[in-house]
Design an enzyme around this catalytic site. Structure first.
Site, PDB file in Angstrom:
ATOM      1  CB  SER A 180      -0.914   0.126   1.320  1.00 56.97           C
ATOM      2  OG  SER A 180      -0.227  -0.241   2.478  1.00 56.97           O
ATOM      3  CG  HIS A 208      -3.838  -0.363  -2.109  1.00 57.86           C
ATOM      4  ND1 HIS A 208      -4.155   1.036  -2.191  1.00 57.86           N
ATOM      5  CD2 HIS A 208      -3.580  -0.348  -0.827  1.00 57.86           C
ATOM      6  CE1 HIS A 208      -4.121   1.747  -0.987  1.00 57.86           C
ATOM      7  NE2 HIS A 208      -3.891   0.807  -0.322  1.00 57.86           N
ATOM      8  CE  LYS A 239      -6.994   1.228   1.127  1.00 55.54           C
ATOM      9  NZ  LYS A 239      -6.786   0.221   2.216  1.00 55.54           N
TER      10      LYS A 239
HETATM   11  C1  PLP Z   1      -6.530   0.080   3.488  1.00 52.99           C
HETATM   12  C2  PLP Z   1      -6.224  -1.354   3.760  1.00 52.99           C
HETATM   13  C3  PLP Z   1      -6.672  -2.095   4.595  1.00 52.99           C
HETATM   14  C4  PLP Z   1      -7.949  -1.976   5.407  1.00 52.99           C
HETATM   15  O1  PLP Z   1      -9.116  -1.667   4.517  1.00 52.99           O
HETATM   16  P1  PLP Z   1     -10.521  -0.895   5.345  1.00 52.99           P
HETATM   17  O2  PLP Z   1     -11.619  -1.375   4.472  1.00 52.99           O
HETATM   18  O3  PLP Z   1     -10.200   0.383   5.073  1.00 52.99           O
HETATM   19  O4  PLP Z   1     -10.408  -1.241   6.766  1.00 52.99           O
HETATM   20  C5  PLP Z   1      -6.327  -3.553   4.868  1.00 52.99           C
HETATM   21  N1  PLP Z   1      -5.128  -3.909   3.967  1.00 52.99           N
HETATM   22  C6  PLP Z   1      -4.547  -3.037   3.138  1.00 52.99           C
HETATM   23  C7  PLP Z   1      -3.228  -3.271   2.448  1.00 52.99           C
HETATM   24  C8  PLP Z   1      -5.024  -1.701   2.906  1.00 52.99           C
HETATM   25  O5  PLP Z   1      -4.287  -0.908   2.473  1.00 52.99           O
END
Ligand code: PLP
Length: 391
Positions: A180, A208, A239
């Protein structure tokens, strides 16, 4: 001595080190242009990869979801029933991802907490990349399984670690698919190969990757054509999908096991009907067309090439994630502040989200950006970069 002196001291220390997180306030829907701290600025840091955070068909779907199912599920699904909407979405998502089954959870973070301690415990072993996301790290902390942290993307080291633990009865390898903070990809084909050699399970965090890589944004497993060889995919709907929520997807038996055993599923309510209905619409949009994914990549390629031309260090990302490496936290915060004065919103990312001395601005290019938006933002990065002596 006051009871909270330790808090006062620690907050002061964060400020002194330039690590105090100044959270800006959003006053509109999130798009290419967003109202931040009362002014309309070009948004270069949201995870709104596909522009879905304010997508008209998804907004309509969310409203219909409310009209049909109300505003809340009013239940932990296993205790007081699950809405047909959530089940339909799980089927739809599984079909889209090309897996046997999926389960919807409250967030991506929760999904990692749900999966990892369910799959391994005392007497088992976990293998985790050193740069995995915080939610994976916390998921690992919730188990009594022995934890082996392997060097970033190092399949040989992983193989050695697996060989050393070959007699452990249950083994789980967990990795981010797209990392990420740096935007590089896990060497998933190599990981799957060594996993098969040692009969280990593989779980990949696709937060991602989905909406970004693979055909129509089906994610990292699709990108590497590893269907059926990755045991479990974890994903987020916050996301590229633009909403909120998380999920686990994979073999039917594993998902069934998670439905029976995972504590965030058994002890916490479901996401709201509006969320689920909007996500369902997002999947439909992506199934119909990969245009938003192609636009995202066109924008990302353009932006990254121009940043390199300008002389910025943008790391070694293989995805639209564009880390603009700035070094010290104070530089990164100063850069972000100067950009904001120029009407560009891009927050600094500092320790503990990234290692000390590797502070950066993580630019998130979006399909919502026009070429003019990108040119404007490039011009502002150039201005601030020169002013601060970064380029
Ligand atoms: C953002 C993210 C999460 C968490 O996701 P949410 O739905 O916002 O809780 C988990 N793993 C990675 C790699 C992330 O970038």
């Amino acid at each position: 001595m006051g009871k909270y002196d330790f808090i006062t001291a620690e907050l002061a220390e964060l400020k002194a080190q330039g690590l105090y997180n100044t959270i800006r306030t959003i006053g509109s829907s999130v798009g290419a242009w967003t109202v931040v701290d009362g002014k309309k600025v070009l948004n270069m840091c949201s995870n709104n990869y596909l522009g879905f955070a304010n997508e008209p068909r998804m907004r309509e779907a969310a409203k219909e979801g409310i009209d049909r199912y109300g505003v809340g599920p009013a239940a932990v699904r296993s205790i007081a029933g699950t809405m047909t909407l959530h089940l339909e979405f799980e089927r739809k998502l599984a079909q889209f991802k090309g897996v046997e089954a999926a389960i919807s959870l409250q967030s991506g973070f929760c999904s990692n907490l749900a999966a990892i301690p369910t799959l391994v415990g005392a007497g088992h072993a976990l293998f985790t990349d050193e740069l995995n996301h915080a939610s994976i790290i916390d998921g690992c902390r919730l188990t009594k399984a022995e934890r082996v942290i392997y060097p970033h993307r190092d399949v040989d080291a992983l193989r050695n670690a697996l060989a050393e633990k070959k007699d452990v009865p249950r083994k789980l390898i967990v990795t981010d698919g797209v990392f990420s903070m740096d935007g590089d990809l896990a060497p998933l084909p190599g990981i799957v190969e060594v996993a098969e050699e040692f009969a280990a399970m593989v779980m990949v965090d696709d937060a991602h990757g989905e909406g970004v890589v693979g055909s129509h944004g089906r994610g990292i497993v699709d990108h590497f054509k590893l269907h059926g060889r990755v045991d479990l995919e974890m994903g987020t709907l916050s996301k590229a999908f633009g909403v909120v929520g998380g999920y686990l997807a994979g073999k039917g038996e594993i998902i069934e096991y998670i439905r029976q055993r995972a504590r965030p599923f058994l002890f916490s309510s479901a996401v709201t009907p509006a969320d689920v209905a909007a996500c369902m619409a997002a999947v439909r949009i992506l199934e119909e067309s990969d245009a938003p994914v192609r636009k995202l990549w066109d924008n990302a390629r353009y932006f990254k090439a121009k940043m390199v031309e300008l002389g910025f260090d943008i790391g070694s990302s293989e995805t639209p994630i564009t880390p603009v490496m700035l070094g010290e936290a104070t530089t990164a915060w100063q850069f972000s502040k100067e950009l904001f004065a120029e009407e560009v919103f891009a927050q600094a990312i500092v320790f503990p989200t990234v290692p000390r001395g590797k502070a950066r601005i993580r630019v998130m290019v979006s399909a919502a950006h026009t070429r003019d938006d990108l040119d404007l933002s490039l011009a502002k990065f150039a201005t601030v970069g020169r002013k601060l002596g970064v380029i």
